[in-house]
Enzyme design. Structure first.
Site, PDB file in Angstrom:
ATOM      1  N   HIS A 189      29.883  46.842  35.350  1.00  0.00           N
ATOM      2  CA  HIS A 189      30.800  46.652  36.499  1.00  0.00           C
ATOM      3  C   HIS A 189      31.190  47.947  37.229  1.00  0.00           C
ATOM      4  O   HIS A 189      31.691  48.040  38.372  1.00  0.00           O
ATOM      5  CB  HIS A 189      31.808  45.543  36.141  1.00  0.00           C
ATOM      6  CG  HIS A 189      32.424  45.018  37.501  1.00  0.00           C
ATOM      7  ND1 HIS A 189      31.632  44.189  38.147  1.00  0.00           N
ATOM      8  CD2 HIS A 189      33.592  45.020  37.998  1.00  0.00           C
ATOM      9  CE1 HIS A 189      32.355  43.681  39.223  1.00  0.00           C
ATOM     10  NE2 HIS A 189      33.466  44.348  39.108  1.00  0.00           N
ATOM     11  N   HIS A 205      33.292  41.082  49.457  1.00  0.00           N
ATOM     12  CA  HIS A 205      34.564  40.910  49.311  1.00  0.00           C
ATOM     13  C   HIS A 205      34.946  39.647  50.273  1.00  0.00           C
ATOM     14  O   HIS A 205      34.684  40.075  51.626  1.00  0.00           O
ATOM     15  CB  HIS A 205      35.631  41.981  49.243  1.00  0.00           C
ATOM     16  CG  HIS A 205      35.362  42.616  48.005  1.00  0.00           C
ATOM     17  ND1 HIS A 205      35.849  43.809  47.895  1.00  0.00           N
ATOM     18  CD2 HIS A 205      34.993  42.362  46.802  1.00  0.00           C
ATOM     19  CE1 HIS A 205      35.605  44.251  46.513  1.00  0.00           C
ATOM     20  NE2 HIS A 205      35.113  43.447  45.915  1.00  0.00           N
ATOM     21  N   TYR A 258      40.388  49.881  46.400  1.00  0.00           N
ATOM     22  CA  TYR A 258      39.759  51.227  46.148  1.00  0.00           C
ATOM     23  C   TYR A 258      40.437  52.642  46.739  1.00  0.00           C
ATOM     24  O   TYR A 258      40.343  53.734  46.369  1.00  0.00           O
ATOM     25  CB  TYR A 258      38.346  51.242  46.681  1.00  0.00           C
ATOM     26  CG  TYR A 258      37.517  50.266  45.835  1.00  0.00           C
ATOM     27  CD1 TYR A 258      37.219  50.640  44.611  1.00  0.00           C
ATOM     28  CD2 TYR A 258      37.398  49.014  46.428  1.00  0.00           C
ATOM     29  CE1 TYR A 258      36.306  49.834  43.685  1.00  0.00           C
ATOM     30  CE2 TYR A 258      36.403  48.069  45.249  1.00  0.00           C
ATOM     31  CZ  TYR A 258      36.249  48.428  44.107  1.00  0.00           C
ATOM     32  OH  TYR A 258      35.538  47.601  43.193  1.00  0.00           O
ATOM     33  N   ARG A 295      26.800  43.006  41.957  1.00  0.00           N
ATOM     34  CA  ARG A 295      27.560  42.540  40.962  1.00  0.00           C
ATOM     35  C   ARG A 295      26.163  42.391  39.899  1.00  0.00           C
ATOM     36  O   ARG A 295      24.842  42.260  40.132  1.00  0.00           O
ATOM     37  CB  ARG A 295      28.022  41.126  40.982  1.00  0.00           C
ATOM     38  CG  ARG A 295      29.284  41.331  42.172  1.00  0.00           C
ATOM     39  CD  ARG A 295      29.792  39.894  42.288  1.00  0.00           C
ATOM     40  NE  ARG A 295      30.924  39.697  43.170  1.00  0.00           N
ATOM     41  CZ  ARG A 295      30.860  39.629  44.481  1.00  0.00           C
ATOM     42  NH1 ARG A 295      29.612  39.289  45.054  1.00  0.00           N
ATOM     43  NH2 ARG A 295      32.140  39.786  45.053  1.00  0.00           N
ATOM     44  N   LYS A 325      29.278  35.486  45.554  1.00  0.00           N
ATOM     45  CA  LYS A 325      30.121  34.582  45.028  1.00  0.00           C
ATOM     46  C   LYS A 325      30.317  33.375  46.059  1.00  0.00           C
ATOM     47  O   LYS A 325      30.169  33.721  47.287  1.00  0.00           O
ATOM     48  CB  LYS A 325      31.534  35.014  44.788  1.00  0.00           C
ATOM     49  CG  LYS A 325      31.410  36.003  43.514  1.00  0.00           C
ATOM     50  CD  LYS A 325      32.927  36.238  43.229  1.00  0.00           C
ATOM     51  CE  LYS A 325      33.001  36.994  42.005  1.00  0.00           C
ATOM     52  NZ  LYS A 325      34.501  37.410  41.559  1.00  0.00           N
ATOM     53  N   ARG A 382      29.457  49.439  39.826  1.00  0.00           N
ATOM     54  CA  ARG A 382      29.893  48.853  41.154  1.00  0.00           C
ATOM     55  C   ARG A 382      31.215  49.376  41.841  1.00  0.00           C
ATOM     56  O   ARG A 382      31.248  49.708  43.026  1.00  0.00           O
ATOM     57  CB  ARG A 382      29.784  47.314  41.005  1.00  0.00           C
ATOM     58  CG  ARG A 382      30.497  46.708  42.231  1.00  0.00           C
ATOM     59  CD  ARG A 382      30.159  45.026  42.046  1.00  0.00           C
ATOM     60  NE  ARG A 382      31.217  44.333  42.587  1.00  0.00           N
ATOM     61  CZ  ARG A 382      30.912  43.677  43.882  1.00  0.00           C
ATOM     62  NH1 ARG A 382      29.744  44.132  44.510  1.00  0.00           N
ATOM     63  NH2 ARG A 382      31.896  43.089  44.681  1.00  0.00           N
TER      64      ARG A 382
END
Length: 311
Positions: free
Chosen positions: A257, A283, A292, A166, A189, A260
């Site tokens: 982004h 994730h 994806y 990110r 995150k 990524r």
């Protein structure tokens, strides 16, 4: 009866909300950004209830909520112009708080919790093709009059495309993270850490940037610096890529982004498995990574329709 103030938040409710947010942050590894969003979601809900019922929402009044109240809140939010996706997230936060409150207080909130969230079509990521990504980096390299700034921007974008970082993760790196080894520990995150393989090309472009940089590299200082020496902002990278995409005729979706996203789709197209890609991207849920596969399938059908004689 005069409606209460805009938040209509009783002290007991404010304390319960603060405690729930603490629990979410501590036990579910929610990021500061997520906690801020949850707080806004609940304040909007509790404020609505205050005006809807003509009295500040309390834990006791929340125990009496029904589906009609939840539907009225959803209708009010839609009338304000809130989109289906944002409303679904807001209702999810509300249900999480109500579920926690019902467990703590012993209330039966099954009626309110049964209210359905609006359905929405999840937007698919828009990655660049490998050729587009390469051309964008080449244009960025030639797009700034100051060589070290151009080298810096290329280095950051290579970290996004080549390592799946990110933008916030790349820009949070410090001098202590250099030199890169075969893998780099990234804090993503919610404070979750993951190991990301470091490609030789990524090491090379960062080394080229550091060789040209006028700033001395120190362990406690940012790895990627702005022109005044402070930590580089994501906005500067966005500007560099915006100029490159304008020169190349790329779509507005060609953002930092998107690099990524490109990392993930290019790995998937090369035979990478979803679990590995999930780990590399950081994730929390495989369902987030599975989007994806839809991108890959959509591209496959596009090629099929263009090439098939009966397409």
């Amino acid at each position: 009866m005069t409606a209460p103030g805009p938040l209509a938040l009783a002290p007991a409710t404010a304390a319960a909300l603060a405690r729930w947010l603490e629990v979410e942050a501590a036990t579910r590894d929610r990021s500061a950004h997520t906690i801020t969003a949850y707080r806004a979601d609940l304040l909007a809900f509790l404020s609505f209830l205050g005006g809807h019922h003509g009295a500040a929402a309390t834990p006791r009044s929340l125990a009496l909520l029904r589906q009609a109240d939840m539907r009225a809140f959803a209708a009010a939010e839609r009338a304000r112009g809130l989109g289906a996706r944002s409303l679904a997230r807001r209702q999810s936060a509300v249900r999480g708080f109500l579920r926690w409150l019902s467990d703590r207080e012993g209330h039966d909130l099954s009626a309110a919790l049964a209210a359905r969230s609006p359905k929405y079509a999840r937007s698919l990521p828009r990655p660049l093709t490998p050729d587009q990504a390469r051309e964008a980096l080449e244009m960025v390299a030639a797009g700034h009059d100051t060589p070290w700034v151009a080298a810096r921007d290329v280095a950051v974008m290579t970290m996004l495309w080549g390592c799946g970082l990110r933008i916030s993760e790349a820009l949070s790196l410090d001098g202590a993270d250099w030199p890169f080894r075969d893998s780099l520990t990234i804090t993503g995150k919610g404070g979750k850490q993951r190991n990301v393989p470091m490609l030789p090309v990524a090491r090379d472009v960062v080394a080229a940037y550091l060789k040209l940089s006028p700033w001395r590299l120190a362990p406690e200082q940012p790895l990627f610096r702005g022109v005044r020496g402070g930590r580089l902002s994501g906005g500067q990278i966005a500007v560099a890529l915006r100029r490159a995409r304008a020169a190349l005729g790329l779509p507005p979706s060609a953002t930092p982004h998107a690099l990524r996203h490109s990392f993930a789709t290019h790995l998937l197209a090369a035979g990478g498995d979803l679990r590995t890609i999930q780990e590399l991207l950081g994730h929390a849920s495989l369902s987030t990574t599975q989007v994806y596969t839809a991108v890959d399938d959509a591209q496959l059908m596009k090629v099929y329709r263009a090439a098939h004689p009966r397409g």
